[in-house]
Design a protein around this motif. Sequence first.
Motif, mmCIF file in Angstrom:
data_model
loop_
_atom_site.group_PDB
_atom_site.id
_atom_site.type_symbol
_atom_site.label_atom_id
_atom_site.label_comp_id
_atom_site.label_asym_id
_atom_site.label_seq_id
_atom_site.Cartn_x
_atom_site.Cartn_y
_atom_site.Cartn_z
ATOM 1 N N GLU A 139 -5.406 -11.362 -2.208
ATOM 2 C CA GLU A 139 -5.689 -9.927 -2.120
ATOM 3 C C GLU A 139 -5.921 -9.480 -0.670
ATOM 4 O OE1 GLU A 139 -9.582 -11.963 -3.276
ATOM 5 O OE2 GLU A 139 -7.541 -12.002 -4.052
ATOM 6 N N LEU A 140 -6.465 -10.355 0.170
ATOM 7 C CA LEU A 140 -6.625 -10.001 1.580
ATOM 8 C C LEU A 140 -5.278 -9.990 2.304
ATOM 9 C CD1 LEU A 140 -9.894 -11.819 2.736
ATOM 10 C CD2 LEU A 140 -9.541 -9.398 2.220
ATOM 11 N N VAL A 141 -4.428 -10.939 1.985
ATOM 12 C CA VAL A 141 -3.092 -10.964 2.591
ATOM 13 C C VAL A 141 -2.321 -9.717 2.169
ATOM 14 C CG1 VAL A 141 -0.892 -12.198 2.726
ATOM 15 C CG2 VAL A 141 -3.051 -13.473 2.744
ATOM 16 N N GLN A 142 -2.454 -9.334 0.918
ATOM 17 C CA GLN A 142 -1.795 -8.119 0.437
ATOM 18 C C GLN A 142 -2.320 -6.901 1.200
ATOM 19 O OE1 GLN A 142 -2.473 -7.297 -3.721
ATOM 20 N NE2 GLN A 142 -0.714 -5.925 -3.841
ATOM 21 N N TYR A 143 -3.618 -6.817 1.410
ATOM 22 C CA TYR A 143 -4.210 -5.709 2.165
ATOM 23 C C TYR A 143 -3.673 -5.685 3.599
ATOM 24 C CZ TYR A 143 -7.563 -2.922 4.736
ATOM 25 O OH TYR A 143 -8.131 -1.990 5.562
ATOM 26 N N ILE A 144 -3.629 -6.849 4.235
ATOM 27 C CA ILE A 144 -3.140 -6.945 5.618
ATOM 28 C C ILE A 144 -1.674 -6.514 5.691
ATOM 29 C CG2 ILE A 144 -2.563 -8.581 7.457
ATOM 30 C CD1 ILE A 144 -5.107 -10.171 6.590
ATOM 31 N N VAL A 183 -0.025 -3.289 7.759
ATOM 32 C CA VAL A 183 1.078 -3.417 8.713
ATOM 33 C C VAL A 183 2.247 -2.536 8.280
ATOM 34 C CG1 VAL A 183 2.785 -5.008 9.702
ATOM 35 C CG2 VAL A 183 0.391 -5.726 9.474
ATOM 36 N N GLU A 184 2.563 -2.566 6.984
ATOM 37 C CA GLU A 184 3.647 -1.741 6.451
ATOM 38 C C GLU A 184 3.416 -0.258 6.720
ATOM 39 O OE1 GLU A 184 4.958 -1.744 2.229
ATOM 40 O OE2 GLU A 184 5.005 -3.919 2.522
ATOM 41 N N GLU A 185 2.165 0.175 6.572
ATOM 42 C CA GLU A 185 1.819 1.592 6.737
ATOM 43 C C GLU A 185 1.614 1.969 8.200
ATOM 44 O OE1 GLU A 185 -1.617 2.066 4.264
ATOM 45 O OE2 GLU A 185 -0.456 1.930 2.403
ATOM 46 N N GLY A 186 1.722 0.984 9.090
ATOM 47 C CA GLY A 186 1.572 1.274 10.512
ATOM 48 C C GLY A 186 0.133 1.359 10.986
ATOM 49 N N ARG A 187 -0.824 0.933 10.159
ATOM 50 C CA ARG A 187 -2.234 0.952 10.563
ATOM 51 C C ARG A 187 -2.573 -0.214 11.478
ATOM 52 N NH1 ARG A 187 -5.494 0.230 6.047
ATOM 53 N NH2 ARG A 187 -3.739 -0.284 4.725
ATOM 54 N N ALA A 188 -1.667 -1.185 11.553
ATOM 55 C CA ALA A 188 -1.820 -2.336 12.443
ATOM 56 C C ALA A 188 -0.427 -2.772 12.857
ATOM 57 C CB ALA A 188 -2.550 -3.475 11.732
ATOM 58 N N PRO A 189 -0.285 -3.204 14.105
ATOM 59 C CA PRO A 189 1.052 -3.607 14.553
ATOM 60 C C PRO A 189 1.510 -4.952 13.976
ATOM 61 C CG PRO A 189 -0.537 -3.841 16.331
ATOM 62 C CD PRO A 189 -1.253 -3.186 15.183
ATOM 63 N N SER A 190 0.550 -5.785 13.575
ATOM 64 C CA SER A 190 0.908 -7.106 13.047
ATOM 65 C C SER A 190 -0.269 -7.674 12.273
ATOM 66 C CB SER A 190 1.270 -8.066 14.181
ATOM 67 O OG SER A 190 0.123 -8.338 14.966
ATOM 68 N N ARG A 191 0.008 -8.717 11.528
ATOM 69 C CA ARG A 191 -1.067 -9.418 10.824
ATOM 70 C C ARG A 191 -2.114 -9.922 11.824
ATOM 71 N NH1 ARG A 191 2.094 -13.544 6.721
ATOM 72 N NH2 ARG A 191 2.120 -12.177 4.891
ATOM 73 N N ALA A 192 -1.626 -10.559 12.880
ATOM 74 C CA ALA A 192 -2.539 -11.139 13.873
ATOM 75 C C ALA A 192 -3.408 -10.064 14.513
ATOM 76 C CB ALA A 192 -1.739 -11.880 14.942
ATOM 77 N N ALA A 193 -2.818 -8.908 14.787
ATOM 78 C CA ALA A 193 -3.584 -7.831 15.416
ATOM 79 C C ALA A 193 -4.699 -7.348 14.503
ATOM 80 C CB ALA A 193 -2.665 -6.674 15.782
ATOM 81 N N LEU A 194 -4.430 -7.227 13.221
ATOM 82 C CA LEU A 194 -5.456 -6.766 12.292
ATOM 83 C C LEU A 194 -6.573 -7.794 12.145
ATOM 84 C CD1 LEU A 194 -6.353 -4.479 10.455
ATOM 85 C CD2 LEU A 194 -5.111 -5.586 8.597
#
Length: 78
Positions: free
Chosen positions: A12-17, A21-32
């Motif tokens: 569920e956390l990976v899905q949130y991340i 990223v998909e919605e543009g709220r973070a540039p990448s998984r690592a960045a979030l």
Amino acid sequence: MSKQIAIRLPDELVQYIDQAVEEGRAPSRAALVAQAVGCDRRRRRAERDAEILAAAGADRDLDELAEYAASVPMDDLD
């Protein structure tokens, strides 16, 4: 410098991340993940500082310092 690490997260956390990223709220998984860890670090520092101030007791001389600290963005403290 940065270091690559491998971590395991619940689905569920990976899905949130991934959604962030998909919605543009973070540039990448690592960045979030880095942002979340940085936020936790700043919160813990603030808690530590609050404990130190509480142990010292109320001190009017610290009022100006507290006002200044409240005006400084947390990102500038790293």
